[in-house]
Design an enzyme around this catalytic site. Structure first.
Site, PDB file in Angstrom:
ATOM      1  N   HIS A  24       2.870   2.257  -6.928  1.00  0.00           N
ATOM      2  CA  HIS A  24       2.299   1.005  -7.455  1.00  0.00           C
ATOM      3  C   HIS A  24       0.775   1.039  -7.396  1.00  0.00           C
ATOM      4  CE1 HIS A  24       2.413  -3.514  -7.963  1.00  0.00           C
ATOM      5  NE2 HIS A  24       1.209  -3.364  -7.441  1.00  0.00           N
ATOM      6  N   GLU A  25       0.227   1.420  -6.245  1.00  0.00           N
ATOM      7  CA  GLU A  25      -1.228   1.452  -6.111  1.00  0.00           C
ATOM      8  C   GLU A  25      -1.847   2.571  -6.935  1.00  0.00           C
ATOM      9  OE1 GLU A  25      -3.030  -0.802  -4.847  1.00  0.00           O
ATOM     10  OE2 GLU A  25      -1.356  -1.959  -4.050  1.00  0.00           O
ATOM     11  N   HIS A  28      -2.413   1.584 -10.527  1.00  0.00           N
ATOM     12  CA  HIS A  28      -3.629   0.805 -10.775  1.00  0.00           C
ATOM     13  C   HIS A  28      -4.820   1.736 -10.997  1.00  0.00           C
ATOM     14  CE1 HIS A  28      -1.833  -3.029 -10.084  1.00  0.00           C
ATOM     15  NE2 HIS A  28      -1.646  -2.875  -8.781  1.00  0.00           N
TER      16      HIS A  28
END
Length: 227
Positions: A24-25, A28
């Site tokens: 998820h990170e 980004h």
């Protein structure tokens, strides 16, 4: 399904939780790089190596406590740094950067669907282990995706909304960010958060569970034994 002991639960949940929050990170940072911001890459955060993203509290302590208490497993990683000014179209691009996190969780959930299919094909103890891990992976990624789509800064959905709304409304919503986490905790303890999230979570679990090759009752039995 038989109740899992603590060590079995750790074995089943460890990889799904770690990779759900680290991918998820990383997503980004990857999207930010596509739109002109190399900050995450320069700081060594554009990697799937979990060690680079682990937050001692959010990645280890909180999930560990929840695991021992027998509750729903949840956690977070260190946020990937984004330099807003480096983005080519900062307001629009920041919304797309934020959207990258939930989208990565949907992709990860689809990956775990494939692992469940592999487990059903293998059968035996290795197959059962893969099925349990896959159901855990589907569940944690759907929870993270739906939660982060809430239009509440600093959640990803809040940043998407800030990027989409016209100037004055965008500015007003962005001012909520310092209070976003307390608001989220309040919604959680009052049960309102569950009422908001659960219909969408249930819909996605039903959709993806039907793709695993497991009978609906078998998928639910594994899920209930995990949470």
């Amino acid at each position: 399904m038989d109740e899992l002991n603590v060590m079995q639960r750790i074995a089943v949940w460890a990889l799904p939780v770690i990779f759900a929050i680290t991918v998820h990170e990383t997503a980004h940072g990857w999207v930010a790089l596509r739109f002109g911001d190399p900050t995450a890459r320069m700081l060594g955060r554009l990697t799937l190596n979990p060690i680079k993203h682990i937050d001692p509290i959010g990645t280890i302590l909180v999930p560990g406590i929840l695991l021992m208490l027998g509750g729903i497993i949840f956690g977070w990683a260190k946020p990937v740094p984004i330099t807003y000014e480096n983005l080519r179209n900062p307001k629009r691009d920041m919304a797309l950067v934020a959207l990258g996190g939930p989208l990565s969780n949907l992709i990860m959930a689809a990956f775990w669907v494939a692992i469940a299919q592999l487990g059903a094909w293998l059968g035996g103890n290795p197959g059962f282990f893969l099925i349990y891990m896959a159901v855990a992976g589907i569940f944690i990624n759907i929870i993270l995706m739906v939660l982060n789509l809430l239009p509440l800064p600093p959640l990803d959905g809040g940043r998407v909304a800030v990027g989409l709304l016209p100037g004055p409304a965008s500015w007003q919503l962005s001012r909520i960010e310092p209070y976003g986490f307390p608001i989220l905790v309040l919604l959680l303890v009052t049960g309102i958060l569950g009422q908001i999230l659960w219909p969408m979570v249930t819909w996605f679990l039903s959709l993806l569970g039907g793709m695993t090759g497991l009978a609906p009752e078998a998928f639910l039995a594994v899920l209930y034994s995990l949470v």
